[in-house]
Design a protein around this motif. Structure first.
Motif, short mmCIF file in Angstrom:
data_model
loop_
_atom_site.label_atom_id
_atom_site.label_comp_id
_atom_site.label_asym_id
_atom_site.label_seq_id
_atom_site.Cartn_x
_atom_site.Cartn_y
_atom_site.Cartn_z
N TYR A 223 -3.19 -4.00 12.37
CA TYR A 223 -3.30 -2.57 12.08
C TYR A 223 -2.92 -1.82 13.35
O TYR A 223 -3.52 -2.02 14.41
N GLU A 224 -1.95 -0.98 13.22
CA GLU A 224 -1.41 -0.31 14.41
C GLU A 224 -1.90 1.12 14.48
O GLU A 224 -1.85 1.84 13.49
N TYR A 225 -2.40 1.51 15.60
CA TYR A 225 -2.74 2.90 15.81
C TYR A 225 -2.72 3.23 17.29
O TYR A 225 -2.56 2.36 18.14
N VAL A 226 -2.89 4.51 17.56
CA VAL A 226 -2.74 4.96 18.93
C VAL A 226 -4.12 5.18 19.54
O VAL A 226 -4.94 5.91 18.97
N ASN B 161 -9.48 5.04 8.24
CA ASN B 161 -8.61 4.27 7.35
C ASN B 161 -8.80 2.76 7.61
O ASN B 161 -8.91 1.95 6.69
N TYR C 204 -0.66 7.19 6.45
CA TYR C 204 -0.64 6.34 7.66
C TYR C 204 0.78 5.83 7.88
O TYR C 204 1.46 5.45 6.93
N ILE C 205 1.20 5.88 9.12
CA ILE C 205 2.52 5.30 9.45
C ILE C 205 2.39 4.53 10.75
O ILE C 205 1.71 4.98 11.68
N SER C 206 2.99 3.38 10.80
CA SER C 206 2.99 2.60 12.04
C SER C 206 4.32 2.84 12.75
O SER C 206 5.22 3.47 12.19
N SER C 207 4.42 2.30 13.94
CA SER C 207 5.67 2.48 14.69
C SER C 207 6.83 1.85 13.92
O SER C 207 7.96 2.36 13.95
N GLU D 173 0.81 -1.21 0.00
CA GLU D 173 0.00 0.00 0.00
C GLU D 173 0.85 1.28 0.00
O GLU D 173 0.32 2.36 0.21
N GLU E 139 -8.99 9.76 11.93
CA GLU E 139 -8.68 9.44 10.53
C GLU E 139 -8.05 8.05 10.43
O GLU E 139 -8.27 7.32 9.46
N LYS F 78 -10.43 -0.12 5.11
CA LYS F 78 -9.73 -1.38 4.76
C LYS F 78 -10.62 -2.58 5.05
O LYS F 78 -10.73 -3.50 4.23
N LEU G 224 -6.84 8.08 19.04
CA LEU G 224 -6.20 9.41 19.02
C LEU G 224 -6.52 10.13 17.72
O LEU G 224 -6.85 11.30 17.72
N ILE H 265 4.70 11.32 19.43
CA ILE H 265 4.41 10.43 20.56
C ILE H 265 5.59 9.52 20.84
O ILE H 265 5.92 9.23 22.00
N ARG I 207 -1.18 14.13 11.25
CA ARG I 207 -1.46 12.87 11.97
C ARG I 207 -0.27 11.93 11.91
O ARG I 207 -0.06 11.11 12.80
#
Lengths: 133, 704
Positions: free
Chosen positions: B370-373, B356, A77-80, A21, B352, B360, B349, A115, A108
Motif C-alpha cells: 500500500y503506497e502513500y506519502v 483507507n 486513491y492513487i499510487s505513484s 478495486e 484519508e 482494507k 500526509l 508532489i 488528495r
C-alpha cells in the motif's frame, strides 16, 4: 453526444475483474467532444497496467480531433504507479495528437500529482467545467 | 574320628552300666526273694532266687548284646548326619554311614547317604544359581546405575564400561551406541584408558557380524589397544538395534554361564540404552529447538532493530506501540517517544489515505504494497510502501497492526524522471512532427520553385497561341464591325456583296476554330493550374481519404512534365487498382520526388538520345505496388542504403535538399504502413518500388 464504440465498451466490461478495486465506465462527452472514462475506487500497482491498456484503447477509439476525458471524481486513491500510468497515457495522447483532460480530481489525489511534479503536464477541469481543446 | 571313638566308648559304657544295674537289680531282687523265702521256705526260696537271678543275667546279657548291635550303626548314622549338617565334605559325612549292621539300619543308612548326596547336589546347584543370579543382579544394577550417571553420552557410557569391567573382571570393553545425530559412536576402554569415537561403516558392520556370531575379517581400530573381544552382543529392543557391547578378558574365556548372564543382562540393558537413545535424541531436538528459538528470537530482534525498513506495531486504535530505529529515521524523529503512544496518522500526509489503509486491513486482515506519502517531522513528504497484517481477537476486532514500511522515494524519483522524459519526448516528438511538416512543406515549395519555370513554359505555350488567337479574333471583329457598319448604312440588298467582299463566311468559320483552339488553351492552363494546386496542397490536418493511385501518378506526371519531357519518355503500364485510403497529396509528393530524380539522373548523363522512365502499377494481394524504373546511371551499391537518409544527396549544391527521399520514406513507411525500396532497374538505371496497403479507412486511421 459522441457515440461509444461497442468494442471499447465490451473490453471495459470484460476487464472488470482484472481491474480489482478500480471501476471504469465509458460515456460520450460533448464538451469537450470525445470519450469520457469515469474512474472510481483505487488506482494502484495492481490495476494501473490494465487501466492504461483500456485508456489507450479509448485513445485509439477517439475520432480525429476528439478528446479523451478522464473523470476522476470517484477516484479515492492513487499510487505513484497510477500517476505513472497517467503520464504514459498523456505521452501516448500527444503522439496520437489527441487531447487528454482530467476532470473532477479529488484534492488528495491531485496532491499526489503535485508532489510528483506532474500537475503542470495535465489539463485539469473542474467537475462541471467544459473543456476547450 | 576321635569324636566317633569317644561316642562309641560312651555307648559301651552305657550298656555296661545298664547290665550292672540290671545285675544289681536282679541281685537285690534275689536278696528280697531270699528274705521272703525265709518266711516261706528258705531253700525253695534261695533256688528260686538263683534261678531268677540267672535268668535275669542271661536276659541282661542278651539285651546288652542286642543293644550293642543296634546302637553302633545308629550311632554311626547320627555321627554322619551331624557331619553332613556341619557341612563336612562328602567322604567325612557320607563316609561315616555304616556299611553293615541290621538290614533295616543298613537300608536306612543307604537312604540317608543317598539323601545326603542329593542334598549336596541341590546345594551346589542352588549355590551356582544364587551366584549367577547375584552376578546378573550386580551387573544389571551396575549398568543401570552407570547409564544414568550423566547426561553426557560419553561420560555415561564410560561409566558403563567401568561398571561392566569391574563386575565381570574384563580387561577391555566397548559400548557402541547411537548418539543424538543417530550416528554410531563407541566408548571403549583398554589398558586403563577410555576413548571415544564415531564408528566407520566397516567398523559397525564388523560389530554386527561379531554379534551375530560370525567371524570378523577386519581389525577394528579400537582393538589395537587390547587383545580383542571375546564376547560381542547386539543391544536390541523392540526390534530396534540400539548398539553393541563387546568384552574381552585375558585371564579366562567367558563361560557359557557367564555368557548367559551377559545375554540376559544386556537384553534388559538394551531397553535402557534405547530409552537413553530416545531421551538423548529428544534432548538434542529440544536443545536444537531451543537454540533455533533463541536464534530466531535473536534474528527477529536483529531484524527489528537493524532493519533498513521501518517496522512498527500499532494497537487497535492505530496508536503506535513499537517502532524501530529505521522508522524513527524515516519519520525524521530523534526520540522514540515522539512516535510511541501517538496516532499513526500523525505521520501521514493524507489521513484519508491511512483511513483507507485501515479499512482494507480491517476487511482483509492484511494489506500488501500500500503506497502513500508520509510526512516527516520537518514537513517534507516521503513516498513509502507498506505491507502489514492485522492481529484480531476472537470477535474479529483488530487488536494489533504489524507493518513494514519501505521508503521508495528514490525509486519514485527515478520513475518520475522516466515518466517526465517520456512526456518530454512526446512533446519533442510533437514539435518534431510540426517541424517535419514544415520541412515537407519547404520541400514542396522547393519542388514547386524548381518546377515553376517548367510550369510557366507549359502555360506559356497555350498563352502564346491564345494571345495570337486573340489578335486574330480582334482583326476579325474589326472586319465584322466594318462590314456591319457598311451594311447598316447602305442598301440591305448589297449585304451579299458585302459579305463576299469581307469574306464573312471564312471569318465566321475561322472565328469558330480560333475560339475552339482558345478553349483548348484555356483548358490546358486550367488543367496545369489545377494540378499544381492539387500537388501543392498544404496538409494542415492531413486525413486519410480515398485515393486513386493511377490518377495520382497521372496528375504528378502533368506537374513534372516539363522536368521530364526533354530528357526522357514516360511509359505507363497501369494495372487495375482499387481506391486506397491515403494522404493523396503526400503520396503524389513521393511520385514527384522519384520521377524528378529519375529525370535529373538521366539528364546528368548528357546523352544524345532521350532516356526512358517506366511507371507501372499492379496489385499484389492486399498491397498496391508502384514501380518507377529508369535507364539512367543507377545507384551504386554503397549508396543504396543511404538514399533514404535525411540530407543525403548526390546532386550538386543548390540542386537538392537531401530530404526528398527521406520525406518520401517517412510518408510511405510511417504514415501509410507501406514500404519503399530501391533496386537496380532492368534497363540499367534505378528502380524504386512503392508498396501501399489496400485497407479500409477505419483500420488505416487506427494504424496511423
Amino acid at each position: 453526444m459522441n457515440e461509444i464504440p461497442a468494442a471499447l465498451e465490451e473490453r471495459i466490461a470484460a476487464s472488470a475483474d482484472r481491474l480489482g478495486e478500480l471501476a471504469v465506465a465509458v460515456r460520450g462527452s460533448d464538451s469537450p467532444p470525445g470519450l469520457c472514462l469515469s474512474l472510481s475506487g483505487s488506482l494502484d500497482g495492481n490495476n494501473s497496467h490494465m487501466f492504461r491498456e483500456l485508456a489507450e484503447a479509448a485513445l485509439g477509439a477517439a475520432r480525429g480531433g476528439d478528446a479523451l476525458i478522464l473523470d476522476l471524481a470517484g477516484l479515492e486513491y492513487i499510487s505513484s504507479t497510477g500517476v505513472g500510468a497517467f503520464t504514459t497515457l498523456l505521452a501516448e495522447a500527444r503522439r496520437r495528437e489527441t487531447y487528454l483532460f482530467v476532470r473532477g480530481i479529488q484534492e488528495r489525489v491531485k496532491a499526489v500529482f503535485d508532489i510528483l511534479g506532474f500537475s503542470e503536464f495535465f489539463s485539469f477541469l473542474e467537475a462541471d467545467e467544459p473543456g476547450k481543446p | 574320628m576321635a569324636s566317633d571313638a569317644s561316642s562309641d566308648s560312651r555307648l559301651n559304657f552305657r550298656f555296661m552300666a545298664i547290665a550292672f544295674i540290671s545285675t544289681l537289680a536282679i541281685g537285690a531282687g534275689g536278696e528280697l526273694a531270699l528274705i521272703a523265702a525265709f518266711d516261706r521256705g528258705l531253700l525253695e526260696t534261695v533256688v528260686s532266687i538263683l534261678l531268677f537271678g540267672s535268668a535275669m543275667a542271661v536276659v541282661c546279657s542278651v539285651f546288652w548284646i542286642l543293644a550293642r548291635r543296634l546302637m553302633l550303626p545308629l550311632r554311626a548314622i547320627a555321627s554322619s548326619m551331624d557331619a553332613f549338617s556341619r557341612g563336612a565334605p562328602e567322604d567325612e559325612a557320607e563316609g561315616r554311614l555304616p556299611a553293615d549292621g541290621p538290614e533295616e539300619i543298613a537300608c536306612m543308612a543307604a537312604r540317608i547317604g543317598e539323601f545326603m548326596r542329593q542334598t549336596r547336589g541341590w546345594k551346589a546347584e542352588l549355590e551356582a544359581t544364587v551366584g549367577s543370579r547375584t552376578l546378573e543382579l550386580e551387573l544389571r544394577n551396575a549398568l543401570l546405575r552407570s547409564i544414568g550417571s550423566s547426561d553426557d553420552d560419553d561420560q555415561a557410557y564410560s561409566a558403563v564400561l567401568e561398571a561392566m569391567m569391574g563386575t565381570l573382571g574384563a580387561d577391555s570393553a566397548l559400548v557402541a551406541f547411537y548418539d543424538e545425530l543417530k550416528m554410531l559412536r563407541a566408548a571403549f576402554r583398554a589398558d586403563g584408558e577410555t576413548r571415544h569415537k564415531h564408528l566407520e561403516a566397516a567398523e559397525a558392520e564388523a560389530l554386527e557380524r561379531a554379534a551375530s556370531g560370525m567371524s570378523v575379517d577386519i581389525r577394528l581400530p579400537f582393538q589395537s589397544c587390547c587383545a580383542g573381544f571375546s564376547a560381542t552382543y547386539r543391544l536390541e529392543a523392540q526390534g530396534e538395534i540400539c548398539g553393541y557391547i563387546a568384552l574381552g578378558r585375558r585371564s579366562a574365556a567367558f563361560t557359557a554361564e557367564e555368557r548367559a548372564i551377559l545375554g540376559k543382562s544386556f537384553t534388559s540393558f538394551s531397553m535402557q540404552v534405547r530409552m537413553r537413545k530416545r531421551r538423548t535424541r529428544e534432548l538434542y531436538i529440544r536443545r536444537e529447538a531451543e537454540r533455533a528459538l533463541r536464534k530466531s528470537e535473536e534474528r527477529l530482534r536483529t531484524f527489528f532493530s537493524e532493519s533498513k525498513d521501518m517496522i512498527y506495531t500499532s494497537n487497535g486504535d492505530d496508536v503506535i506501540a513499537s517502532i524501530n530505529d529505521a522508522g524513527l529515521s524515516l519519520l525524521g524523529l530523534a526520540d522514540r517517544f515522539e512516535a510511541l503512544g501517538r496516532p499513526f496518522s500523525n505521520h501521514v500526509l493524507s489521513s484519508e489515505d491511512r483511513e483507507n489503509f485501515l479499512s482494507k486491513i480491517k476487511e482483509r486482515g492484511y494489506v500488501v504494497d500500500y503506497e502513500y506519502v508520509f510526512r516527516r517531522k520537518d514537513g517534507s513528504p516521503v513516498f513509502c510502501i507498506e505491507t502489514a497484517r492485522a492481529v484480531k481477537d476472537e470477535a474479529g476486532n483488530v487488536v494489533e497492526i504489524q507493518g513494514i514500511v519501505k521508503d521508495i522515494s528514490e525509486r519514485i524519483a527515478s520513475e518520475r524522471e522516466l515518466w517526465k522524459a517520456n512526456l518530454e519526448l512526446a512533446e519533442a516528438n510533437e514539435k518534431l512532427q510540426t517541424t517535419k511538416m514544415l520541412v515537407v512543406q519547404q520541400e514542396k515549395l522547393a519542388s514547386i520553385g524548381q518546377l515553376a519555370a517548367g510550369v510557366a513554359h507549359e502555360i506559356n505555350n497555350p498563352l502564346g497561341f491564345l494571345s495570337s488567337n486573340q489578335t486574330t479574333i480582334g482583326g476579325f471583329l474589326k472586319a465584322l464591325r466594318g462590314a456591319w457598319n457598311e451594311a447598316a448604312s447602305g442598301d440591305p440588298e448589297r449585304l451579299g456583296e458585302i459579305a463576299a467582299r469581307y469574306d464573312l463566311d471564312f471569318v465566321l468559320g475561322e472565328l469558330e476554330a480560333v475560339l475552339a483552339e482558345s478553349d483548348e488553351g484555356f483548358r490546358r492552363i486550367i488543367d496545369i493550374v489545377q494540378n499544381l494546386k492539387s500537388f501543392a496542397r498544404i496538409d494542415a490536418a492531413p486525413t486519410m481519404s480515398p485515393y486513386n493511385l493511377n490518377e495520382g501518378i497521372k496528375s504528378t506526371l502533368v506537374v513534372a512534365r516539363n522536368e521530364i519531357k526533354y530528357v526522357a519518355d514516360v511509359e505507363l503500364d497501369m494495372g487495375e487498382l482499387p481506391s486506397i485510403s491515403a494522404l493523396g497529396g503526400e503520396v503524389n509528393q513521393v511520385f514527384l520526388n522519384i520521377l524528378v530524380n529519375a529525370a535529373q539522373a538521366i539528364e546528368s548523363q548528357k546523352r544524345a538520345v532521350k532516356g526512358r522512365i517506366l511507371v507501372s502499377t499492379r496489385r499484389e494481394k492486399d498491397r498496391a505496388v508502384v514501380v518507377i524504373a529508369d535507364d539512367g546511371p543507377g545507384i551504386p551499391e554503397d549508396i543504396k542504403l543511404k538514399v533514404f537518409d535525411p540530407f543525403f544527396t548526390t546532386k550538386e549544391p543548390g540542386k537538392g535538399t537531401g530530404l526528398g527521399l527521406a520525406v518520401s520514406y517517412d510518408i510511405v513507411v510511417r504514415k501509410h504502413g507501406g514500404s519503399l525500396s530501391v533496386a537496380d532497374s532492368p534497363f540499367g538505371g534505378a528502380l524504386f518500388k512503392i508498396e501501399l496497403p489496400i485497407a479500409s479507412v477505419d483500420s488505416q486511421e487506427s494504424a496511423s
